[in-house]
Design an enzyme around this catalytic site. Sequence first.
Site, PDB file in Angstrom:
ATOM      1  N   THR A 278      16.254 107.826  18.683  1.00  0.00           N
ATOM      2  CA  THR A 278      16.201 107.328  17.310  1.00  0.00           C
ATOM      3  C   THR A 278      14.841 107.598  16.669  1.00  0.00           C
ATOM      4  O   THR A 278      13.795 107.377  17.280  1.00  0.00           O
ATOM      5  CB  THR A 278      16.462 105.813  17.298  1.00  0.00           C
ATOM      6  OG1 THR A 278      17.771 105.576  17.825  1.00  0.00           O
ATOM      7  CG2 THR A 278      16.361 105.236  15.892  1.00  0.00           C
TER       8      THR A 278
ATOM      9  N   SER B 181      16.491 107.480  25.186  1.00  0.00           N
ATOM     10  CA  SER B 181      16.837 106.408  24.249  1.00  0.00           C
ATOM     11  C   SER B 181      18.257 106.617  23.719  1.00  0.00           C
ATOM     12  O   SER B 181      19.188 106.727  24.516  1.00  0.00           O
ATOM     13  CB  SER B 181      15.790 106.342  23.125  1.00  0.00           C
ATOM     14  OG  SER B 181      15.967 105.198  22.324  1.00  0.00           O
ATOM     15  N   LEU B 182      18.458 106.672  22.409  1.00  0.00           N
ATOM     16  CA  LEU B 182      19.796 106.963  21.905  1.00  0.00           C
ATOM     17  C   LEU B 182      20.287 108.287  22.469  1.00  0.00           C
ATOM     18  O   LEU B 182      21.479 108.454  22.743  1.00  0.00           O
ATOM     19  CB  LEU B 182      19.798 106.999  20.372  1.00  0.00           C
ATOM     20  CG  LEU B 182      21.125 107.370  19.703  1.00  0.00           C
ATOM     21  CD1 LEU B 182      22.240 106.410  20.090  1.00  0.00           C
ATOM     22  CD2 LEU B 182      20.958 107.413  18.172  1.00  0.00           C
TER      23      LEU B 182
ATOM     24  N   ASP C  84       9.417  98.091  28.705  1.00  0.00           N
ATOM     25  CA  ASP C  84      10.184  98.458  27.517  1.00  0.00           C
ATOM     26  C   ASP C  84      10.666  97.193  26.808  1.00  0.00           C
ATOM     27  O   ASP C  84      11.420  96.400  27.375  1.00  0.00           O
ATOM     28  CB  ASP C  84      11.376  99.324  27.937  1.00  0.00           C
ATOM     29  CG  ASP C  84      12.068 100.006  26.766  1.00  0.00           C
ATOM     30  OD1 ASP C  84      11.874  99.575  25.622  1.00  0.00           O
ATOM     31  OD2 ASP C  84      12.810 100.968  27.029  1.00  0.00           O
TER      32      ASP C  84
ATOM     33  N   HIS D 137       8.799 101.731  25.779  1.00  0.00           N
ATOM     34  CA  HIS D 137       9.968 102.568  25.507  1.00  0.00           C
ATOM     35  C   HIS D 137       9.598 104.044  25.394  1.00  0.00           C
ATOM     36  O   HIS D 137      10.321 104.905  25.891  1.00  0.00           O
ATOM     37  CB  HIS D 137      10.648 102.093  24.215  1.00  0.00           C
ATOM     38  CG  HIS D 137      11.974 102.744  23.973  1.00  0.00           C
ATOM     39  ND1 HIS D 137      13.067 102.510  24.767  1.00  0.00           N
ATOM     40  CD2 HIS D 137      12.372 103.641  23.027  1.00  0.00           C
ATOM     41  CE1 HIS D 137      14.095 103.209  24.335  1.00  0.00           C
ATOM     42  NE2 HIS D 137      13.697 103.919  23.288  1.00  0.00           N
TER      43      HIS D 137
END
Length: 260
Positions: free
Chosen positions: A28, A94-95, A212, A239
């Site tokens: 993202t 992540s995404l 994270d 993250h």
Amino acid sequence: MPTIDVNGTPVRYTAEGSGPGLLFVHGTGGHGEAQFGHIREHFTDRHTVITPDCSGSGRTPLHADELSLDELVEQAIGAARAVTDEPFDIVGFSLGAVVAAAAAAKHPELVRRLVVINGWARNDDPRQQLATDLWRRLPAVDEEAFAAYSALLIFSPPFLAGFGSEGVKATVAGIKAEEWTLQQIELDHHVDITDRLPAITAPTLVIGSTRDVLIPVEHSRELHAAVAGSEYAELESGHMVIFEKTAELVELLTGFLDRD
């Protein structure tokens, strides 16, 4: 930068190096070059490294008013298939980790190895719902607060503090509430791949980050438990492990992807 049409969206991507395909799928608020440009060079001597910009990111335009997981899956797969006819490895962050896992489940014949970094399977964790709900609503209230909150979510406290006061200000100033970022956050908020995970057959490495805040490490542990035969590793990072622990991450990726 080459382009492949995927269901009407011109998806831009880069392809560098030689050897078996290695697809990096960004998360993202980022794009291929921003999140993997500094990592690519570690692999191009033995892989053809493919870094697409998914819908709305980088130089790929938004195609619809709302993103879907399957749309991003097909864009990532489309970029890889434009470069190679052979099975390829996928690394998602992540995404992008969610997209990569869904791609491996949907197209098992195409995926040689899978790595998911700071990803998640389900969207019913109340704490994560609270965090992403606030993240997606903040721009309408205060865009500067959105930027500050984003920095607090994505970096570990010592890493962010290490920028110094002026560095923190510059970092926050560089975070913008772009429409495509907000659509990706909306997808973060509701995407759930729990029922897809049993279909993953590729050898898989799950990597979590112990500091994270955005996607707590428990989600990576759950992914590992849900993907049969997967391996697991953790790094002490926020993250944005791709920047906080680049060398350690590259070592993990190399050790897993370069096996015979």
